[in-house]
Scaffold this motif. Structure first.
Motif, PDB file in Angstrom:
ATOM      1  N   LEU A  24      -5.342  -5.172   5.326  1.00  8.29           N
ATOM      2  CA  LEU A  24      -5.564  -3.744   5.035  1.00  8.29           C
ATOM      3  C   LEU A  24      -6.439  -3.103   6.121  1.00  8.29           C
ATOM      4  O   LEU A  24      -7.532  -3.596   6.410  1.00  8.29           O
ATOM      5  CB  LEU A  24      -6.255  -3.594   3.673  1.00  8.29           C
ATOM      6  CG  LEU A  24      -6.604  -2.160   3.274  1.00  8.29           C
ATOM      7  CD1 LEU A  24      -5.336  -1.347   3.021  1.00  8.29           C
ATOM      8  CD2 LEU A  24      -7.485  -2.130   2.035  1.00  8.29           C
TER       9      LEU A  24
ATOM     10  N   ASP B 130     -11.173  -5.645  -3.490  1.00  5.78           N
ATOM     11  CA  ASP B 130     -10.438  -6.350  -4.559  1.00  5.78           C
ATOM     12  C   ASP B 130     -10.472  -5.598  -5.890  1.00  5.78           C
ATOM     13  O   ASP B 130      -9.509  -5.625  -6.643  1.00  5.78           O
ATOM     14  CB  ASP B 130     -11.017  -7.757  -4.774  1.00  5.78           C
ATOM     15  CG  ASP B 130     -10.717  -8.658  -3.579  1.00  5.78           C
ATOM     16  OD1 ASP B 130      -9.883  -8.264  -2.737  1.00  5.78           O
ATOM     17  OD2 ASP B 130     -11.336  -9.735  -3.481  1.00  5.78           O
TER      18      ASP B 130
ATOM     19  N   ARG C 245      -7.774  -1.570  -3.280  1.00  3.65           N
ATOM     20  CA  ARG C 245      -6.353  -1.989  -3.260  1.00  3.65           C
ATOM     21  C   ARG C 245      -5.584  -1.417  -4.453  1.00  3.65           C
ATOM     22  O   ARG C 245      -4.440  -0.973  -4.316  1.00  3.65           O
ATOM     23  CB  ARG C 245      -6.246  -3.516  -3.272  1.00  3.65           C
ATOM     24  CG  ARG C 245      -6.709  -4.177  -1.992  1.00  3.65           C
ATOM     25  CD  ARG C 245      -6.460  -5.694  -2.050  1.00  3.65           C
ATOM     26  NE  ARG C 245      -7.461  -6.421  -1.297  1.00  3.65           N
ATOM     27  CZ  ARG C 245      -7.485  -6.524   0.016  1.00  3.65           C
ATOM     28  NH1 ARG C 245      -6.550  -5.968   0.739  1.00  3.65           N
ATOM     29  NH2 ARG C 245      -8.443  -7.201   0.628  1.00  3.65           N
TER      30      ARG C 245
ATOM     31  N   LYS D  25       0.832  -1.203   0.000  1.00  2.00           N
ATOM     32  CA  LYS D  25       0.000   0.000   0.000  1.00  2.00           C
ATOM     33  C   LYS D  25       0.869   1.257   0.000  1.00  2.00           C
ATOM     34  O   LYS D  25       1.802   1.362   0.771  1.00  2.00           O
ATOM     35  CB  LYS D  25      -0.891  -0.047   1.247  1.00  2.00           C
ATOM     36  CG  LYS D  25      -1.794   1.131   1.430  1.00  2.00           C
ATOM     37  CD  LYS D  25      -2.861   0.805   2.452  1.00  2.00           C
ATOM     38  CE  LYS D  25      -2.386   0.896   3.877  1.00  2.00           C
ATOM     39  NZ  LYS D  25      -2.378   2.252   4.388  1.00  2.00           N
TER      40      LYS D  25
END
Ligand code: Z5A
Length: 211
Positions: A128, A80, A84, A2
């Motif tokens: 996350l 998804d 992300r 990230k």
């Protein structure tokens, strides 16, 4: 993996999330940051279809557990297929509600087992977590009155499955939100959302400084 920052906004109905998000997005863009604004449940075409399933008042009963699973199905799709990727490109994602809403609404409001919610969160988040969560807190009576006034102003007549909930339900949701925020002080900031719009915006922008 990230790179961008992930900021989530939470609060009961009428807390002023939409209003604050506009301020946040403008302030970040003014600093040259690429910002993506999104919401849960929803945020992608498929997740928006799941949102409709969760919110619409149909003739068939939707249990609290089934509602929880729909929230996490929508979240999995959203993470998804959108979140992300945006974060990996260095973009900042501002999300109207995330898993704290499941903790507060399904856990606190509907009494769903918190252990089940945390287990689903671990699987779906896959590590996350938001960098910052702003909890817009205000008395339930104030939030519901704001929401009522807005519905009257826009001529909205049909209420969804949450808007038609009782005041006691929203009291439980508010108190769960406060519990979650107090247990995660590094991630969560509680903002007094009963103040006027300017004061709320200032408080929110002050919280951004650390990021
Ligand atoms: N839900 C769930 O159960 N579990 C989950 O995991 C997730 C969600 C993710 C849809 O959410 C529902 O999904 C939600 C919980 C559930 N249902 N509820 N309740 P949503 O976010 O799409 O819907 P919402 O929470 O009902 O949004 P809202 O009522 O639009 O709230 P808001 O965005 O926080 O409020 P707003 O539109 O910014 O402001 C409301 C009014 O107040 C508006 O007229 C403003 O002009 C006014 N306002 C805003 N700020 C102020 C101040 N400071 N002073 C005076 N007036 C103000």
């Amino acid at each position: 993996m990230k790179h961008g920052k992930f900021i989530t906004l939470e609060g009961i109905e009428g807390a002023g999330k939409s209003t604050v998000i506009t301020t946040l997005v403008e302030a970040l863009r003014a600093r040259g940051i690429v910002v993506r604004q999104t919401r849960e449940p929803g945020g992608t075409p498929l997740a928006e279809r799941l949102r409709n399933l969760a919110l619409e008042r149909g003739s068939e009963v939707l249990s609290a557990e089934a509602e929880t699973l729909i929230m996490f199905a929508a979240r999995a799709v959203h993470l998804d297929n959108f979140v992300r990727a945006a974060l990996a490109q260095g973009e900042w994602v501002i999300c109207d509600r995330f898993t704290d809403a499941t903790r507060a609404y399904q856990g606190g409001g509907r009494g769903v087992d918190l252990a089940l919610i945390e287990q689903l969160a671990r699987s779906v988040h896959r590590g996350l977590e938001p960098d910052l969560t702003l909890l817009l807190d205000l008395p339930v009576s104030v939030g519901l009155e704001r929401a009522r006034a807005r519905r009257q102003a826009t001529g909205e007549t049909v209420s969804d499955r949450f808007e038609s909930e009782t005041r006691q339900f929203f009291e439980r949701v508010r108190s769960s939100y406060l519990d979650v925020a107090r247990k995660s002080p590094d991630r969560c900031r509680i903002i007094d959302a009963s103040a006027d719009t300017n004061s709320v915006s200032k408080a929110v922008l002050a919280e951004l400084q650390d990021l």
